[in-house]
Motif scaffolding. Structure first.
Motif, mmCIF file in Angstrom:
data_model
loop_
_atom_site.group_PDB
_atom_site.id
_atom_site.type_symbol
_atom_site.label_atom_id
_atom_site.label_comp_id
_atom_site.label_asym_id
_atom_site.label_seq_id
_atom_site.Cartn_x
_atom_site.Cartn_y
_atom_site.Cartn_z
ATOM 1 N N ASP A 217 0.826 -1.206 0.000
ATOM 2 C CA ASP A 217 0.000 0.000 0.000
ATOM 3 C C ASP A 217 0.860 1.256 0.000
ATOM 4 N N LEU A 218 1.964 1.234 0.749
ATOM 5 C CA LEU A 218 2.855 2.394 0.805
ATOM 6 C C LEU A 218 3.555 2.607 -0.543
ATOM 7 N N GLY A 219 3.967 1.501 -1.177
ATOM 8 C CA GLY A 219 4.567 1.624 -2.497
ATOM 9 C C GLY A 219 3.591 2.193 -3.510
ATOM 10 N N ARG A 220 2.347 1.784 -3.413
ATOM 11 C CA ARG A 220 1.311 2.294 -4.319
ATOM 12 C C ARG A 220 1.109 3.799 -4.126
ATOM 13 N N GLN A 221 1.051 4.226 -2.863
ATOM 14 C CA GLN A 221 0.879 5.650 -2.586
ATOM 15 C C GLN A 221 2.060 6.462 -3.119
ATOM 16 N N ALA A 222 3.266 5.899 -2.991
ATOM 17 C CA ALA A 222 4.454 6.593 -3.497
ATOM 18 C C ALA A 222 4.406 6.720 -5.015
ATOM 19 N N ALA A 223 3.954 5.649 -5.686
ATOM 20 C CA ALA A 223 3.858 5.692 -7.148
ATOM 21 C C ALA A 223 2.837 6.708 -7.615
ATOM 22 N N ASP A 224 1.801 6.914 -6.829
ATOM 23 C CA ASP A 224 0.733 7.843 -7.213
ATOM 24 C C ASP A 224 1.019 9.287 -6.799
ATOM 25 N N SER A 225 2.055 9.490 -5.993
ATOM 26 C CA SER A 225 2.358 10.844 -5.536
ATOM 27 C C SER A 225 3.211 11.572 -6.573
ATOM 28 N N ASP A 226 3.317 12.864 -6.430
ATOM 29 C CA ASP A 226 4.111 13.661 -7.362
ATOM 30 C C ASP A 226 5.446 14.089 -6.775
ATOM 31 N N ASP A 227 5.701 13.730 -5.509
ATOM 32 C CA ASP A 227 6.891 14.297 -4.873
ATOM 33 C C ASP A 227 7.807 13.261 -4.219
ATOM 34 N N ILE A 228 7.588 11.971 -4.474
ATOM 35 C CA ILE A 228 8.478 10.942 -3.946
ATOM 36 C C ILE A 228 9.407 10.484 -5.065
ATOM 37 N N ASP A 229 10.714 10.645 -4.855
ATOM 38 C CA ASP A 229 11.697 10.256 -5.864
ATOM 39 C C ASP A 229 12.171 8.819 -5.705
ATOM 40 N N MET A 230 12.128 8.298 -4.474
ATOM 41 C CA MET A 230 12.680 6.982 -4.211
ATOM 42 C C MET A 230 11.982 6.353 -3.007
ATOM 43 N N VAL A 231 11.822 5.029 -3.070
ATOM 44 C CA VAL A 231 11.322 4.272 -1.928
ATOM 45 C C VAL A 231 12.424 3.325 -1.478
ATOM 46 N N VAL A 232 12.737 3.377 -0.193
ATOM 47 C CA VAL A 232 13.744 2.499 0.390
ATOM 48 C C VAL A 232 13.026 1.426 1.211
ATOM 49 N N ALA A 233 13.282 0.175 0.889
ATOM 50 C CA ALA A 233 12.685 -0.939 1.624
ATOM 51 C C ALA A 233 13.695 -1.469 2.625
ATOM 52 N N LEU A 234 13.385 -1.357 3.904
ATOM 53 C CA LEU A 234 14.230 -1.898 4.964
ATOM 54 C C LEU A 234 13.538 -3.129 5.533
ATOM 55 N N GLY A 235 13.983 -4.292 5.093
ATOM 56 C CA GLY A 235 13.363 -5.544 5.514
ATOM 57 C C GLY A 235 13.888 -6.673 4.655
ATOM 58 N N GLY A 236 13.175 -7.787 4.667
ATOM 59 C CA GLY A 236 13.575 -8.946 3.889
ATOM 60 C C GLY A 236 12.950 -8.950 2.506
ATOM 61 N N ASP A 237 13.068 -10.099 1.837
ATOM 62 C CA ASP A 237 12.556 -10.207 0.465
ATOM 63 C C ASP A 237 11.048 -10.011 0.396
ATOM 64 N N GLY A 238 10.324 -10.383 1.441
ATOM 65 C CA GLY A 238 8.880 -10.189 1.435
ATOM 66 C C GLY A 238 8.504 -8.715 1.434
ATOM 67 N N THR A 239 9.223 -7.914 2.209
ATOM 68 C CA THR A 239 8.986 -6.472 2.226
ATOM 69 C C THR A 239 9.294 -5.862 0.872
ATOM 70 N N VAL A 240 10.418 -6.274 0.275
ATOM 71 C CA VAL A 240 10.785 -5.772 -1.045
ATOM 72 C C VAL A 240 9.709 -6.116 -2.064
ATOM 73 N N ASN A 241 9.223 -7.357 -2.031
ATOM 74 C CA ASN A 241 8.201 -7.786 -2.982
ATOM 75 C C ASN A 241 6.942 -6.926 -2.859
ATOM 76 N N GLU A 242 6.525 -6.654 -1.645
ATOM 77 C CA GLU A 242 5.330 -5.842 -1.455
ATOM 78 C C GLU A 242 5.544 -4.426 -1.998
ATOM 79 N N VAL A 243 6.686 -3.827 -1.693
ATOM 80 C CA VAL A 243 6.963 -2.477 -2.185
ATOM 81 C C VAL A 243 6.948 -2.445 -3.709
ATOM 82 N N VAL A 244 7.596 -3.439 -4.333
ATOM 83 C CA VAL A 244 7.644 -3.498 -5.798
ATOM 84 C C VAL A 244 6.242 -3.601 -6.379
ATOM 85 N N ASN A 245 5.396 -4.443 -5.788
ATOM 86 C CA ASN A 245 4.040 -4.594 -6.307
ATOM 87 C C ASN A 245 3.225 -3.319 -6.126
#
Length: 321
Positions: free
Chosen positions: A45-73
């Motif tokens: 959900d956070l990755g989705r909000q970042a993709a839809d925003s106009d002012d986020i340049d980068m998302v940093v995922a601090l966690g394991g592969d599951g966290t990364v997968n969720e951010v990517v999706n």
């Protein structure tokens, strides 16, 4: 630069104190918003909000592969686009395959230092990803599509992942020993290991039938046992399509042989033999099963499926490395 840091507080290899140090280091170099995940799917959900925003340049995922997968999706919920924020990863899980396949240190503090160096030097690459969806015309056609970063599997290995998740829900820590125990239990209990139920279909080729196990790789190595990389599909790469390792037999002798080949695998040679099927750089293919089988993506158990269509999508996402 404005960045969103998505923190999984349950990440197995980072403490609260370590996370505070990392946050301070990152905040010294960028305008940083920090959000701690609170439920399964929150990172998506956070990755989705970042993709839809106009002012986020980068998302940093601090966690394991599951966290990364969720951010990517979340980032790719509308598909690849040059306007999607870049992804950075600080490994905090037990294995961290995606981060290590990118060449990042497995230590969170060292990886943060590498990330800051990459930002100062404007280093990034655009990687290919895998996409899986329910197959049109089957009972799974309504299953939504999902991205994966390094691997997926239908059948035996996904069953192992499901068993590990059950053990973790009981409070057991995710360790390599836990995985190996669940591999043995899955082998002993799997009713389909002698008579495969999976068929692989791809354009322009004959179907491959009676498969027991199917591993789909988007990069290499497939996983790690401690510091030892394991290569199921050595030619797999973020710069090509998808690779497949499939087995048509899992008798005790064949499992012992293929397990030994995996443990001694290298970038030049993976599992091989009469009952091993290896396919490289596939753009599209479908796995059908006569019975529902477990499906996993990036080490996340997704339930039972009878038909999944896979697509290798090149240059899908910018990654800061």
């Amino acid at each position: 630069m404005r960045a969103l840091l998505v923190v999984n507080p349950a990440a197995t290899t980072t403490s609260a104190r370590t996370r505070d140090v990392l946050i301070h280091a990152l905040a010294s170099e960028m305008k940083l918003e920090v959000v701690t995940t609170e439920y399964r799917g929150h990172a998506r959900d956070l990755g989705r909000q970042a993709a839809d925003s106009d002012d986020i340049d980068m998302v940093v995922a601090l966690g394991g592969d599951g966290t990364v997968n969720e951010v990517v999706n979340g980032l790719l919920h509308r598909g690849p686009d040059s306007r999607v924020p870049g992804l950075a990863v600080v490994p905090g899980g037990s294995t961290n395959v995606f981060a290590r396949a990118l060449g990042l240190p497995n230590d969170a503090v060292e990886a943060t230092g590498a990330l800051l160096d990459a930002l100062r030097e404007e280093r990034e690459r655009t990687v290919g990803l895998g996409l899986a969806a329910g197959t049109s015309g089957t009972e799974d056609e309504s299953v939504p599509s999902r991205w994966f970063t390094f691997c997926a599997g239908l059948g035996f290995d996904a069953g192992v992942v499901g068993r590990v998740e059950q053990q973790r829900e009981l409070g057991r820590r995710s360790t390599h020993a836990l995985y190996l125990r669940q591999v043995l239990r899955q082998f002993l209990d799997d009713p389909h290991r002698r008579h495969g139920t999976i068929t692989l279909e791809r354009p322009g080729a004959d179907p491959v039938t009676d498969l027991v196990l199917s591993i789909i790789c988007n990069t290499s190595p497939w996983t790690f046992l401690g510091n030892r990389p394991v290569y199921a599909a050595p030619k797999a790469s973020f710069d090509t399509g998808l690779d497949v390792l499939a087995l048509s037999r899992m008798s005790t002798p064949s499992v012992a042989r293929y397990a030994t080949q995996l443990l001694t695998s290298s970038p030049e040679r993976g599992p091989h033999g009469k009952h091993a099927v290896t396919l490289h750089d596939l753009a599209d293919f479908t796995l059908h099963s006569k019975v529902p089988l477990p499906l996993q993506m990036d080490g996340d158990h997704l339930g039972l499926r009878t038909s999944v269509t896979f697509t290798g999508v090149r240059r899908a996402l910018r990654v800061i490395v």
